[in-house]
Design a protein around this motif. Structure first.
Motif, PDB file in Angstrom:
ATOM      1  N   THR A 150       3.663  -7.926  -2.240  1.00 42.03           N
ATOM      2  CA  THR A 150       2.915  -6.563  -2.780  1.00 42.03           C
ATOM      3  C   THR A 150       3.990  -5.391  -2.363  1.00 42.03           C
ATOM      4  O   THR A 150       4.797  -5.413  -1.460  1.00 42.03           O
ATOM      5  N   ASP A 151       3.773  -4.446  -3.214  1.00 44.06           N
ATOM      6  CA  ASP A 151       4.511  -3.264  -3.196  1.00 44.06           C
ATOM      7  C   ASP A 151       3.823  -2.415  -2.093  1.00 44.06           C
ATOM      8  O   ASP A 151       4.712  -1.239  -1.453  1.00 44.06           O
ATOM      9  N   GLU A 152       2.625  -2.418  -1.989  1.00 38.94           N
ATOM     10  CA  GLU A 152       2.006  -1.326  -0.972  1.00 38.94           C
ATOM     11  C   GLU A 152       2.358  -1.691   0.491  1.00 38.94           C
ATOM     12  O   GLU A 152       2.658  -2.777   0.838  1.00 38.94           O
ATOM     13  N   ASN A 153       1.980  -0.412   1.351  1.00 37.37           N
ATOM     14  CA  ASN A 153       2.113  -0.668   2.710  1.00 37.37           C
ATOM     15  C   ASN A 153       1.100  -1.248   3.250  1.00 37.37           C
ATOM     16  O   ASN A 153       0.209  -0.600   3.472  1.00 37.37           O
ATOM     17  N   VAL A 154       1.044  -2.655   3.628  1.00 32.26           N
ATOM     18  CA  VAL A 154      -0.145  -3.250   4.003  1.00 32.26           C
ATOM     19  C   VAL A 154      -0.531  -2.665   5.729  1.00 32.26           C
ATOM     20  O   VAL A 154      -1.575  -2.941   5.976  1.00 32.26           O
ATOM     21  N   ALA A 155       0.533  -2.139   6.227  1.00 32.07           N
ATOM     22  CA  ALA A 155       0.202  -1.579   7.491  1.00 32.07           C
ATOM     23  C   ALA A 155      -0.538  -0.478   7.702  1.00 32.07           C
ATOM     24  O   ALA A 155      -1.290  -0.036   8.484  1.00 32.07           O
ATOM     25  N   ARG A 156      -0.773   0.370   6.409  1.00 31.44           N
ATOM     26  CA  ARG A 156      -1.678   1.361   6.262  1.00 31.44           C
ATOM     27  C   ARG A 156      -3.159   1.318   5.742  1.00 31.44           C
ATOM     28  O   ARG A 156      -3.883   2.029   5.812  1.00 31.44           O
ATOM     29  N   ARG A 157      -3.303   0.006   5.718  1.00 27.88           N
ATOM     30  CA  ARG A 157      -4.837  -0.444   5.161  1.00 27.88           C
ATOM     31  C   ARG A 157      -5.793  -0.314   6.337  1.00 27.88           C
ATOM     32  O   ARG A 157      -5.225  -0.214   7.425  1.00 27.88           O
TER      33      ARG A 157
ATOM     34  N   ALA B 275       2.277  -9.400   2.413  1.00 28.94           N
ATOM     35  CA  ALA B 275       3.007  -8.179   2.665  1.00 28.94           C
ATOM     36  C   ALA B 275       4.476  -8.292   1.795  1.00 28.94           C
ATOM     37  O   ALA B 275       4.624  -7.222   1.141  1.00 28.94           O
TER      38      ALA B 275
ATOM     39  N   TRP C 104      -8.710  -5.423   7.538  1.00 26.39           N
ATOM     40  CA  TRP C 104      -7.639  -6.281   6.475  1.00 26.39           C
ATOM     41  C   TRP C 104      -7.933  -7.205   5.739  1.00 26.39           C
ATOM     42  O   TRP C 104      -7.348  -8.259   5.733  1.00 26.39           O
TER      43      TRP C 104
END
Length: 81
Positions: A68-75, A65, A79
């Protein structure tokens, strides 16, 4: 007379404190032995291994997390990369 009263008050006050310290030392030594005994049990070792693995997975997720720039909580739930 006043010095004698102070000495008596000091003695009366120090008795509970001394007893408390003795009890604290006795309970503390027993607690350390209990912790060492528990650590030697095989069930505890297995649980510690499970916790260690779970902590490794959490740290890997946090590391990913952070990188990376993406929101890993929204995956999605699995996971996986």
């Amino acid at each position: 007379m006043s010095a004698r009263r102070w000495a008596l008050a000091l003695a009366r006050g120090s008795v509970p404190v001394g007893l408390g310290l003795l009890l604290w030392a006795a309970v503390g030594a027993g607690e350390e032995r209990r912790q060492e005994t528990l650590k030697a049990l095989p069930e505890v070792q297995a649980e510690l291994g499970t916790r260690r693995r779970q902590n490794e997975l959490i740290m890997a997720a946090l590391r990913e997390a952070a990188e990376t720039d993406e929101n890993v909580a929204r995956r999605p739930v699995p996971w996986r990369k």
